[in-house]
Design a protein around this motif. Structure first.
Motif, PDB file in Angstrom:
ATOM      1  N   SER A 213      -8.248   0.851 -14.566  1.00 37.58           N
ATOM      2  CA  SER A 213      -8.051   2.310 -14.546  1.00 37.58           C
ATOM      3  C   SER A 213      -9.248   3.008 -13.888  1.00 37.58           C
ATOM      4  O   SER A 213      -9.087   4.043 -13.240  1.00 37.58           O
ATOM      5  N   ALA A 214     -10.443   2.435 -14.052  1.00 34.38           N
ATOM      6  CA  ALA A 214     -11.616   3.035 -13.405  1.00 34.38           C
ATOM      7  C   ALA A 214     -11.481   2.926 -11.890  1.00 34.38           C
ATOM      8  O   ALA A 214     -11.829   3.842 -11.142  1.00 34.38           O
ATOM      9  N   TYR A 215     -10.952   1.803 -11.462  1.00 36.07           N
ATOM     10  CA  TYR A 215     -10.711   1.611 -10.025  1.00 36.07           C
ATOM     11  C   TYR A 215      -9.708   2.654  -9.518  1.00 36.07           C
ATOM     12  O   TYR A 215      -9.919   3.295  -8.484  1.00 36.07           O
ATOM     13  N   ILE A 216      -8.634   2.854 -10.292  1.00 33.65           N
ATOM     14  CA  ILE A 216      -7.616   3.820  -9.854  1.00 33.65           C
ATOM     15  C   ILE A 216      -8.213   5.236  -9.818  1.00 33.65           C
ATOM     16  O   ILE A 216      -7.970   6.003  -8.882  1.00 33.65           O
ATOM     17  N   LEU A 217      -9.024   5.543 -10.817  1.00 27.11           N
ATOM     18  CA  LEU A 217      -9.675   6.860 -10.811  1.00 27.11           C
ATOM     19  C   LEU A 217     -10.529   7.029  -9.555  1.00 27.11           C
ATOM     20  O   LEU A 217     -10.514   8.085  -8.921  1.00 27.11           O
ATOM     21  N   GLN A 218     -11.259   5.985  -9.206  1.00 21.55           N
ATOM     22  CA  GLN A 218     -12.122   6.080  -8.008  1.00 21.55           C
ATOM     23  C   GLN A 218     -11.279   6.327  -6.759  1.00 21.55           C
ATOM     24  O   GLN A 218     -11.619   7.157  -5.913  1.00 21.55           O
ATOM     25  N   ARG A 219     -10.172   5.600  -6.684  1.00 25.15           N
ATOM     26  CA  ARG A 219      -9.310   5.779  -5.505  1.00 25.15           C
ATOM     27  C   ARG A 219      -8.757   7.209  -5.458  1.00 25.15           C
ATOM     28  O   ARG A 219      -8.776   7.869  -4.435  1.00 25.15           O
ATOM     29  N   VAL A 220      -8.232   7.679  -6.593  1.00 25.55           N
ATOM     30  CA  VAL A 220      -7.504   8.957  -6.580  1.00 25.55           C
ATOM     31  C   VAL A 220      -8.468  10.143  -6.563  1.00 25.55           C
ATOM     32  O   VAL A 220      -8.310  11.061  -5.766  1.00 25.55           O
TER      33      VAL A 220
ATOM     34  N   PRO B 293      -3.906  -3.048  -0.887  1.00 23.42           N
ATOM     35  CA  PRO B 293      -4.434  -1.703  -0.694  1.00 23.42           C
ATOM     36  C   PRO B 293      -3.801  -0.721  -1.677  1.00 23.42           C
ATOM     37  O   PRO B 293      -2.674  -0.940  -2.133  1.00 23.42           O
ATOM     38  N   PHE B 294      -4.508   0.376  -1.942  1.00 20.18           N
ATOM     39  CA  PHE B 294      -4.026   1.345  -2.920  1.00 20.18           C
ATOM     40  C   PHE B 294      -3.521   2.595  -2.217  1.00 20.18           C
ATOM     41  O   PHE B 294      -4.292   3.281  -1.546  1.00 20.18           O
ATOM     42  N   ASP B 295      -2.275   2.881  -2.350  1.00 21.38           N
ATOM     43  CA  ASP B 295      -1.662   4.156  -1.965  1.00 21.38           C
ATOM     44  C   ASP B 295      -2.258   4.721  -0.672  1.00 21.38           C
ATOM     45  O   ASP B 295      -2.938   5.754  -0.683  1.00 21.38           O
ATOM     46  N   ILE B 296      -1.952   4.072   0.420  1.00 19.20           N
ATOM     47  CA  ILE B 296      -2.599   4.460   1.674  1.00 19.20           C
ATOM     48  C   ILE B 296      -2.140   5.834   2.184  1.00 19.20           C
ATOM     49  O   ILE B 296      -2.812   6.433   3.013  1.00 19.20           O
ATOM     50  N   ASP B 297      -1.031   6.341   1.672  1.00 20.52           N
ATOM     51  CA  ASP B 297      -0.563   7.657   2.133  1.00 20.52           C
ATOM     52  C   ASP B 297      -0.949   8.798   1.196  1.00 20.52           C
ATOM     53  O   ASP B 297      -0.398   9.908   1.302  1.00 20.52           O
TER      54      ASP B 297
ATOM     55  N   GLY C 292       0.798  -1.234   0.000  1.00 20.83           N
ATOM     56  CA  GLY C 292       0.000   0.000   0.000  1.00 20.83           C
ATOM     57  C   GLY C 292       0.820   1.269   0.000  1.00 20.83           C
ATOM     58  O   GLY C 292       0.276   2.360   0.121  1.00 20.83           O
ATOM     59  N   LYS C 293       2.153   1.126  -0.132  1.00 21.78           N
ATOM     60  CA  LYS C 293       3.008   2.322  -0.157  1.00 21.78           C
ATOM     61  C   LYS C 293       3.361   2.655  -1.602  1.00 21.78           C
ATOM     62  O   LYS C 293       4.170   1.958  -2.230  1.00 21.78           O
ATOM     63  N   ALA C 294       2.764   3.703  -2.115  1.00 22.14           N
ATOM     64  CA  ALA C 294       3.093   4.122  -3.477  1.00 22.14           C
ATOM     65  C   ALA C 294       4.467   4.777  -3.484  1.00 22.14           C
ATOM     66  O   ALA C 294       4.904   5.327  -2.475  1.00 22.14           O
ATOM     67  N   GLU C 295       5.127   4.691  -4.632  1.00 20.72           N
ATOM     68  CA  GLU C 295       6.473   5.274  -4.725  1.00 20.72           C
ATOM     69  C   GLU C 295       6.528   6.248  -5.903  1.00 20.72           C
ATOM     70  O   GLU C 295       6.023   5.925  -6.993  1.00 20.72           O
ATOM     71  N   VAL C 296       7.127   7.393  -5.679  1.00 24.26           N
ATOM     72  CA  VAL C 296       7.321   8.335  -6.792  1.00 24.26           C
ATOM     73  C   VAL C 296       8.619   7.931  -7.486  1.00 24.26           C
ATOM     74  O   VAL C 296       9.702   8.011  -6.900  1.00 24.26           O
ATOM     75  N   LEU C 297       8.509   7.473  -8.725  1.00 24.39           N
ATOM     76  CA  LEU C 297       9.708   7.003  -9.432  1.00 24.39           C
ATOM     77  C   LEU C 297      10.446   8.160 -10.095  1.00 24.39           C
ATOM     78  O   LEU C 297      11.635   8.086 -10.344  1.00 24.39           O
ATOM     79  N   LYS C 298       9.681   9.175 -10.400  1.00 24.82           N
ATOM     80  CA  LYS C 298      10.312  10.366 -10.997  1.00 24.82           C
ATOM     81  C   LYS C 298       9.483  11.576 -10.582  1.00 24.82           C
ATOM     82  O   LYS C 298       8.257  11.567 -10.723  1.00 24.82           O
ATOM     83  N   TYR C 299      10.166  12.542 -10.043  1.00 23.48           N
ATOM     84  CA  TYR C 299       9.449  13.760  -9.665  1.00 23.48           C
ATOM     85  C   TYR C 299       9.298  14.656 -10.883  1.00 23.48           C
ATOM     86  O   TYR C 299      10.151  14.682 -11.755  1.00 23.48           O
TER      87      TYR C 299
END
Ligand SMILES: Cc1ncc(C[n+]2csc(CCOP(=O)(O)OP(=O)(O)O)c2C)c(N)n1
Ligand SMILES: [Mg+2]
Length: 810
Positions: free
Chosen positions: A742-749, A713-717, A666-673
């Motif tokens: 992608s619809a799921y990701i849209l809902q989460r974000v 889990p999706f991106d809990i932070d 559940g920890k998303a990572e920024v690969l490139k800022y």
């Protein structure tokens, strides 16, 4: 009269048993069977009078189940279906109070320990996980894995429960686990209806148990029907044991011992079960007990009546061959009891069952009534100062007059009160709101909790250990990183096993387990037949019995052949038992883009929509996968791991602590800022996104790339939502179909993380085409998001916001 007379040499009359003792045993059996029948009769009435919603019962199957119960010992397991109440009562794994509690959907784990009111009636389970998440001593208890309603759906799990005994018997390293097994001497008992043997899962599990030679005792309750469909339309030759004869073991082959016995013949049933289970337990041979001539006195369920589809002759035959009636006649003829004694026993049993039913119903009603009274009093108070007093008084009267009120009636009345008084500044309302809030917490616990264990052993609580690298850390193939991770974990924890197609001898098709069978033996790293559903079931059974299985599905595309087991059984297990059972199974597979219609799948939408209750891990490379395995192998919740099929030969740096470092779930990572657009992607497409990012820089566009790493889990932070605050633009790059993952990701974000409020352009998704990708590199290019597609999708977003700076490419 039963044709089987009591043989002089019958084992039912044990030489050491006096006739008096024998009589007591038989009479007690009959009492259990008769009480069970009364429960069925009353249960049906309770549904027809509206107190319960639905009823399906075990009437007509009682006598065989008493016989089966005699062979069932502590440490043994059951995986069965809704007809087994008599067996459950006879073994003590359930009782009449619990039976009625479940019938009424009593949402209290003390009353319905099987499901806390969550499952339909006659869906059984014992609790083998303590409230603190630890295991009970399964060697000391009788164990019942939780039923599911899909007929035949439990067969894969049954295989796994039996297979655990084989590992406990043959793998001496596991001897210390004596709270799970005593040298593998347990039997896994299964039951299934005659109709449900038509299911593929039955045949898959049946064959696998014959190959594996596991102590699995499968009873078929044959009442010649599956709802309205007769045996003629279900089973070749209308006889399951007849057509399975080829599985009979011979002097020099593996296979089964097969038994056939009539369901109304108490003596023959007792003898058969004793013989069959002795062989099964001692020799580790699967057995089939085909119990024929069973009946359904009340028809299939409360949904209909069997008079609609059974002939008069059949109905008359069923009356005559009712197993309890036959047993009663035999008891009287054998001088075990007189007719008046039997009448007496039956009258007492009837009263006892009725008393149990009333007790449960009254307790349930009392609890709800007291909540109703609280709520009514609070609404009355609101009414005293309200402009809609009349309406509120009517509402309260209606509530008080409810005949069989439910919690929904109480809560609905409060919500209506709050709506009716929405514009009133009524001080009494706050008390109502407070009360509702408290009840909402309780109702959430009753109805919406325990999708995951969330115990102290949850993977969420596994300590975060960063990967450690030294200057001379080697770059090796991704598959070798995984291989090192598995080796370290297999060394650390003797309960870990891995199995699947080609996993053993060659160490899986991509060699993640290469060489490990040689080191750890074929009981721990094991080849299986091509049978995805039972590979998962094998894992569920092992995981329930304290082992740590990694069940491998060769490619993600083949997960569909096991999705019923994953979705119905594994994903629902914690929820449907209110946390009373767990199966910390890791399902390992590999997917995303390669080439070919069945070798490039990425159906994450399908997975997310069918497997809530599992962690869904989508690592971008093998190092991230290893870090997630290190978490999951130390946690107690199930997960699906999808490795990147095209990443095994890419070079990665080997962490020094490859068996210990963790990638938290559940920890998303920024690969490139970046500053211009937030691009979210996962798995194989991330590499392409990162390449595209370089090209985009040449066009003056600086994207931020985020890898969620796990979709559930999706991106809990809220890393994605935070990024959007900076960029205000969102692109999701996904290999799944349009509108799927992608619809799921849209809902989460956009919804859950409130990213919507940061947007200044329409959010976009870049997905694959709606068909599956054809074979070949061109097929891939024209079907899945490509390097060029990503650049153009990002550019189009920039063009939309500033057409002068980013003029249209086309
Ligand atoms: C996978 C699945 N398909 C269909 C059903 C609907 N259904 C419930 S019970 C039943 C009949 C089962 O017959 P059988 O296996 O002979 O068991 P019986 O009820 O006769 O004991 C059917 C079709 C189901 N629950 N699950
Ligand atoms: Mg049937």
């Amino acid at each position: 009269m039963p044709e089987t007379a009591l043989h002089a040499n019958s084992k039912v009359i044990n030489a050491e048993l006096s006739f008096e003792d024998f009589k007591k045993i038989v009479i007690n059996d009959y009492r259990i069977g008769f009480e069970s029948r009364q429960a069925s009769l009353i249960g049906r009435r309770e549904v027809l009078t509206g107190k319960a919603k639905f009823g399906i019962f075990g009437d007509g199957k009682e006598v065989a189940q008493m016989a089966m119960a005699k062979a069932f010992k502590k440490g043994d397991w059951r995986a069965g279906y809704y007809r087994d109440q008599t067996f459950m009562f006879a073994t003590g794994m359930s009782n009449l109070l619990e039976f009625f509690a479940q019938l009424y959907a009593y949402p209290d784990v003390e009353k319905d320990p099987a499901s806390a009111g969550r499952q339909m009636n006659c869906h059984y389970a014992t609790r083998f996980v303590n409230p603190d998440g630890s295991w009970v001593n399964q060697a000391e208890t009788m164990n019942c894995s939780a039923d599911i309603s899909t007929t035949g759906g439990h067969m894969p799990r049954l295989l796994g429960l039996a297979y655990a005994s084989k590992l406990y018997r043959q793998n001496k390293e596991l001897e210390y686990l004596n709270t799970f097994s005593v040298n593998g001497n347990e039997v896994a008992f299964g039951s299934i209806g005659n109709g449900s043997t038509s299911e593929g899962l039955f045949f898959e599990a049946f064959n696998a148990a014959g190959v594996l030679q596991v102590p699995m005792a499968i009873s078929v309750w044959d009442d010649a029907y599956a709802i309205s469909v007769p045996a003629k339309l279900q089973t070749t030759k209308e006889d399951i044991s007849e057509i399975l004869k080829g599985f009979q073991r011979e002097a020099d082959t593996n296979g089964y011992e097969i038994f056939k016995v009539r369901g109304w013949d108490y003596v023959a049933l007792c003898e058969t079960y004793e013989r069959a289970i002795t062989i099964c337990r001692n020799e580790h041979v699967p057995v089939l007990i085909h119990v024929t001539e069973m009946t359904q006195p009340q028809g299939h369920s409360t949904s209909g009546s069997h008079e609609r589809y059974k002939t008069k002759e059949r109905l008359a035959w069923e009356d005559e061959h009712d197993c309890l009636l036959q047993m009663r006649k035999w008891m009287i003829a054998s001088a075990i009891a007189t007719e008046p004694e039997m009448d007496d026993l039956e009258a007492n049993a009837k009263k006892y069952v009725r008393d149990c039913q009333r007790q449960v119903w009254n307790e349930l009603c009392d609890g709800i009534r007291s909540e109703l009274n609280d709520a009514a009093r609070l609404i009355d108070k609101v009414a005293e100062h309200s402009a809609v007093q009349g309406e509120l008084n009517d509402l309260v009267s209606e509530l008080r007059e409810c005949i069989d009120p439910g919690r929904r009636d109480v809560v609905a009345a409060i919500r209506k009160t709050l709506r009716l008084t929405v514009k009133e500044n009524n001080l009494q309302k706050q008390q109502l709101i407070n009360w509702l809030n408290e009840e909402s917490v309780k109702n959430a616990a009753r109805y919406n909790s325990k999708l995951f264990s969330r115990s102290q052993y949850s993977p969420q609580n596994v300590e975060h250990v960063p990967a450690r690298y030294y200057e001379d850390s080697k770059f090796i193939d991704g598959r070798e990183v995984l291989n090192a991770c598995f080796e370290a974990n297999f060394d650390r924890d003797k309960t870990i096993v891995a199995f699947g197609e080609d996993v053993g001898s060659i160490g899986d098709v991509n060699q993640g387990f290469a060489g490990l069978q040689g080191k750890f033996g074929d009981l721990r790293i094991t080849d299986t037949g091509i049978r995805e559903a039972t590979i998962i079931g094998q894992g569920i059974g092992l995981a329930m019995r304290g082992l740590k299985p990694i069940a491998e599905i060769q490619y993600l595309d083949y997960l569909l052949y096991s999705i019923n087991v994953l979705s119905d059984d594994l994903a629902t297990l914690s929820y449907r038992t209110y946390g009373g059972q767990k199966a910390p199974l890791i399902v390992r597979t590999r997917g995303h883009r390669l080439e070919g219609i069945w070798h490039s799948g990425s159906p994450l939408g399908l997975i997310l929509n069918s497997m809530r209750g599992l962690h869904i891990c989508v690592p971008r490379d093998m190092t991230q996968a290893a870090g997630m395995y290190n978490v999951l192998l130390r946690g107690d919740e199930p997960a699906l791991m999808i490795e990147c099929l095209n990443g095994y030969r890419l070079k990665e740096r080997l962490p020094a602590n490859v068996g210990e470092f963790t990638v938290p779930l559940g920890k998303a990572e920024v690969l490139k800022y970046g500053t211009d657009i937030t691009v979210i992607s996962y798995g194989s497409t991330l590499r392409i996104v990162m390449e595209a990012a370089k090209e985009l820089e040449k066009l003056g566009i600086n994207i931020e790339v985020i890898d969620p790493q796990t979709l559930y889990p999706f991106d809990i932070d809220n890393v994605c939502g935070t990024s959007l605050k900076k960029t205000s633009k969102l692109l999701i790059v996904d290999e799944d179909l349009p509108g799927a993952a992608s619809a799921y990701i849209l809902q989460r974000v956009l919804e859950a993380q409130k990213g919507y409020y940061s947007l200044d352009a329409q959010p976009r998704t870049l997905c694959s085409k709606e068909h599956r990708p054809p074979y070949g590199s061109d097929g891939d290019y024209f079907s899945k998001p490509s390097f060029d597609d990503i650049i153009e999708a990002v550019y189009a977003l920039m063009n939309e916001s500033d057409p002068h700076k980013y003029p249209s490419i086309y």
